[in-house]
Design a protein around this motif. Structure first.
Motif, PDB file in Angstrom:
ATOM      1  N   HIS A   1       0.832  -1.199   0.000  1.00 27.73           N
ATOM      2  CA  HIS A   1       0.000   0.000   0.000  1.00 27.73           C
ATOM      3  C   HIS A   1       0.870   1.254   0.000  1.00 27.73           C
TER       4      HIS A   1
ATOM      5  N   VAL B   1       2.327   2.066  -3.476  1.00 30.29           N
ATOM      6  CA  VAL B   1       1.336   2.654  -4.374  1.00 30.29           C
ATOM      7  C   VAL B   1       1.176   4.149  -4.093  1.00 30.29           C
ATOM      8  N   LEU B   2       1.025   4.522  -2.822  1.00 32.00           N
ATOM      9  CA  LEU B   2       0.846   5.941  -2.498  1.00 32.00           C
ATOM     10  C   LEU B   2       2.082   6.763  -2.841  1.00 32.00           C
TER      11      LEU B   2
ATOM     12  N   ILE C   1       2.065   7.228  -6.701  1.00 28.60           N
ATOM     13  CA  ILE C   1       0.982   8.067  -7.218  1.00 28.60           C
ATOM     14  C   ILE C   1       1.098   9.503  -6.729  1.00 28.60           C
ATOM     15  N   TYR C   2       1.286   9.684  -5.423  1.00 24.91           N
ATOM     16  CA  TYR C   2       1.221  11.028  -4.868  1.00 24.91           C
ATOM     17  C   TYR C   2       2.574  11.734  -4.763  1.00 24.91           C
TER      18      TYR C   2
ATOM     19  N   ILE D   1      -1.973   5.819 -12.548  1.00 29.57           N
ATOM     20  CA  ILE D   1      -2.297   4.447 -12.145  1.00 29.57           C
ATOM     21  C   ILE D   1      -1.552   3.462 -13.046  1.00 29.57           C
TER      22      ILE D   1
ATOM     23  N   THR E   1       2.207   3.443 -12.350  1.00 23.73           N
ATOM     24  CA  THR E   1       2.452   2.767 -11.072  1.00 23.73           C
ATOM     25  C   THR E   1       2.303   1.263 -11.246  1.00 23.73           C
TER      26      THR E   1
ATOM     27  N   VAL F   1      -3.645  -1.666  -8.313  1.00 23.89           N
ATOM     28  CA  VAL F   1      -3.144  -0.361  -7.865  1.00 23.89           C
ATOM     29  C   VAL F   1      -4.294   0.470  -7.317  1.00 23.89           C
ATOM     30  N   LYS F   2      -5.425   0.508  -8.044  1.00 24.00           N
ATOM     31  CA  LYS F   2      -6.586   1.284  -7.598  1.00 24.00           C
ATOM     32  C   LYS F   2      -7.102   0.775  -6.258  1.00 24.00           C
TER      33      LYS F   2
ATOM     34  N   ARG G   1      -5.414  -0.941  -3.943  1.00 24.94           N
ATOM     35  CA  ARG G   1      -4.440  -0.635  -2.881  1.00 24.94           C
ATOM     36  C   ARG G   1      -4.486   0.850  -2.519  1.00 24.94           C
ATOM     37  N   GLN G   2      -4.654   1.701  -3.516  1.00 25.16           N
ATOM     38  CA  GLN G   2      -4.749   3.139  -3.261  1.00 25.16           C
ATOM     39  C   GLN G   2      -5.969   3.432  -2.394  1.00 25.16           C
ATOM     40  N   HIS G   3      -7.096   2.874  -2.771  1.00 30.04           N
ATOM     41  CA  HIS G   3      -8.336   3.083  -2.014  1.00 30.04           C
ATOM     42  C   HIS G   3      -8.186   2.600  -0.569  1.00 30.04           C
TER      43      HIS G   3
END
Length: 166
Positions: free
Chosen positions: A117, A120-121, A124-125, A131, A134, A145-146, A148-150
């Motif tokens: 997790h 991923v952050l 992305i950030y 996405i 990544t 990825v989506k 894990r981001q959520h």
């Protein structure tokens, strides 16, 4: 053909493609070259296996390169560099005090997440990747990825809202 001749042939045929692939994943040409160099070191160590394998040598090289990129991204030094030490947002114009404060707040929060997790952050950030980018770097599907981001953001929200809950 000797082992060194064979490795020389493999390097000539695949080096440019591997560097291009690694650079696309990392966004850094110098680091991509380092990763490819390590790929060839591993090829040298496994040259007998490469000679006897039924699959593609090119496929093996790209797989090793992808794994090395993933390993590099997951290493603590890579995350530390990205999380406040070298990450610089020229648009925000924040001074060093704000960057230190952000790093002090961000690191403990990110440490509460699983490595998957957290990676991923960070991508992305903090690295400002999409996405799809990544997913390519981490070697997982975009849907993963989506997800894990959520889940990572949900976990961070619960920690920030109720610090004692985590």
């Amino acid at each position: 053909m000797s082992r060194s001749d064979l490795l020389g042939t493999i390097m000539r045929e695949h080096r440019d493609g591997l560097v291009s692939y690694a650079e696309k994943l990392l966004g850094d040409h110098g680091l991509a070259e380092d990763i490819v160099q390590e790929t060839f070191i591993r090829a040298w160590r496994n040259i007998d296996r490469l000679l006897g394998m039924e699959g593609s040598v090119r496929g093996w090289l790209f797989t090793v390169t992808r794994h090395l990129v993933i390993d590099w991204v997951r290493k603590p030094h890579a995350r530390r560099e990205v999380i406040g030490v070298t990450y610089n947002d020229p648009v925000s114009g924040t001074d060093s005090t704000e960057r230190v404060h952000d790093a002090l707040v961000t690191r403990p929060l990110l440490r509460r997440l699983s490595p998957e997790h957290r990676a991923v952050l960070v991508q992305i950030y903090l690295c400002d990747r999409s996405i799809q980018e990544t997913a390519g770097i981490l070697g997982v599907p975009a849907g993963t990825v989506k997800s894990r981001q959520h889940n990572a953001l949900r976990k961070l929200r619960s920690v920030v809202v109720r610090p004692e809950a985590a």
